[in-house]
Design an enzyme around this catalytic site. Structure first.
Site, mmCIF file in Angstrom:
data_model
loop_
_atom_site.group_PDB
_atom_site.id
_atom_site.type_symbol
_atom_site.label_atom_id
_atom_site.label_comp_id
_atom_site.label_asym_id
_atom_site.label_seq_id
_atom_site.Cartn_x
_atom_site.Cartn_y
_atom_site.Cartn_z
ATOM 1 N N ASP A 324 0.820 -1.215 0.000
ATOM 2 C CA ASP A 324 0.000 0.000 0.000
ATOM 3 C C ASP A 324 0.856 1.268 0.000
ATOM 4 O OD1 ASP A 324 -2.506 -1.177 -0.117
ATOM 5 O OD2 ASP A 324 -2.641 -1.391 2.049
ATOM 6 N N ARG A 400 -5.338 6.906 -1.818
ATOM 7 C CA ARG A 400 -3.881 6.953 -1.722
ATOM 8 C C ARG A 400 -3.253 7.768 -2.854
ATOM 9 N NH1 ARG A 400 -2.942 4.130 2.666
ATOM 10 N NH2 ARG A 400 -4.103 2.197 3.013
#
Length: 447
Positions: A324, A400
């Site tokens: 991530d 993100r």
């Protein structure tokens, strides 16, 4: 499921100074709610991430019988129904943007005698669910998905389900956890074999709730064995700060000259610290203060000071522990000296967006030199100089992407506009406010 974009423009404002505390770990927050919902009695959860993804998990568990309340002091209480006690939800479970909620709850439903329909937003509805469908179908669940194995989908659980021994074809903590969750209400022993170790929050927390679970390292890989028909006991849980949320600030302070910040209470589970390792290899100045253990998880405060970063070939074995955070590493690489090569991250193609393609386009738009591969990027950095900026970035409903480009904008010559900052609320509602506070602090001010 309509969505109104919220454009947002950011400009460089000089060094970052101050002390911040990032929100609770998202992975641990999801699991804390789920395991508490399967315990008999009342669990307390402090530090729960109150982003939209975790709230979607809470709403789904309420729909299946758990009582979940937030106190005025920010502490959440969960009165669980017990393993096997989930109730039939009366309407579709809306997962919003949360792939973790969807995949883990599919596992939960798979071994209960109920039927649940899962729906989500446009981004989630494109994400692959076959990787979870396959093992859960082997356990006996009847799953009807949309073409391509995507949402909307319906899970008809089987009780009793069939225990399986499943080798993960792709490194995925979500698939592992879905199988283990299904195994909780399945007689016999359910085994998951992971050739490449992934984040181990499920194993740590299941053991804490009293599940009979063993983990051993074999020639095949890491083998997790869970004894089914478990009885979970209520727990008091303290959720550490999310290293994925801390990542943005670690990179921001590293690339903006003159910066010196402290990020408090960051979870440092060894399966989650790949970005810190990679940044240190690049020359980042990251110091661990007051290391401690909170709720069974290693935690420390991190002091980060600006440093000249040097390009590296990112070790492929770091990929599972920073999947991530790869986009944050891409941002750091854009300001390093030399050509950084980051590969082994094909999993980024099937996140909330195709994060390889989207980050390549976004960084190119603000002046970085980027080469795209099937499984990652090569980025020739600016040598610490500001990038040109001046672009509008397509965030593709991906929180993100939005946050990482906000970080990059802090060291650009011209302002950068996010076409939509609204998705940030899925995991870090206070992110922009926190970033603004660090930029507003003069050296010596408090935070």
């Amino acid at each position: 499921m309509t969505h109104s974009p919220a454009p947002f423009t950011l400009a460089a404002r000089g060094p970052l100074h101050g002390t911040i505390t990032v929100p609770g770990d998202k992975s641990i927050s999801h699991r804390a709610l789920m395991f508490a919902a399967l315990a008999v009695g009342t669990s307390r959860i402090e530090g729960l991430l109150e982003g939209e993804d975790v709230l979607a998990t809470a709403a789904a568990l309420r729909a299946m019988g758990a009582t979940i309340l937030r106190g005025d002091d920010g502490v959440w209480t969960v009165d669980g129904v017990g393993v096997g006690g989930l109730l039939q939800p009366q309407q579709a479970l809306d997962m919003g943007n949360s792939g973790t909620s969807t995949r883990l709850l599919m596992g939960l439903v798979a071994s209960h005698p109920i039927t649940a329909t899962f729906i989500g937003d446009a981004s989630l509805s494109k994400r692959p669910m076959k990787r979870v469908i396959d093992p859960l179908a082997q356990m006996g669940a009847d799953i009807t998905a949309s073409p391509g194995g995507t949402l909307p989908l319906m899970v008809r659980g089987l009780c009793p389900a069939v225990p399986i021994s499943y080798t993960l074809p792709v490194a995925s903590a979500q698939v592992k956890s879905a199988v283990l969750l299904a195994g909780l209400n399945t007689p016999g022993i359910t085994r998951v074999i992971e050739p490449v170790a992934t984040r181990d929050h499920s194993e740590r927390m299941l053991a804490g709730f009293g599940a009979a679970l063993t983990v051993e390292q074999t020639n095949e890989g890491r083998v997790i064995s869970l004894h089914g028909e478990a009885e979970l006991t209520p727990q008091n849980i303290v959720v550490p700060g999310d290293p994925s949320s801390a990542a943005f600030f670690l990179v921001a302070a590293s690339i903006v000259p003159g910066s010196d910040i402290v990020v408090r209470n960051v979870g440092l589970n060894p399966t989650r610290t790949g970005l810190i390792t990679a940044l240190r290899l690049m020359g980042a100045d990251i110091t661990e203060l007051d290391p401690r253990v909170v709720g069974g998880e290693p935690v420390a405060d991190l002091r980060v000071r600006h440093a000249a970063l040097t390009a590296i070939d990112v070790p492929p074995d770091l990929a599972p522990s920073m999947i991530d955070e790869y986009p944050a590493l891409f941002v750091a690489a854009a300001f390093a000296t030399g050509r950084t090569v980051a590969r082994g991250a094909e999993e980024l193609r099937v996140k909330e967006s195709d994060r390889i393609a989207v980050m390549a386009a976004a960084l190119s738009a603000i002046g970085a030199q980027v080469e795209e591969f099937d499984d990652g990027l090569a980025i020739t950095g600016s040598g610490g100089e500001a990038l040109s900026g001046g672009a509008t970035i397509a965030t593709h409903l991906d929180h993100r992407i939005a946050m990482n480009l906000a970080v990059a904008a802090l060291h650009c010559r011209a302002p950068v506009t996010l076409d939509d900052a609204a998705p940030i609320a899925t995991s870090f509602p206070a992110f922009l406010e926190m970033l603004d506070g660090l930029a507003a602090n003069r050296l010596g001010d408090g935070a």
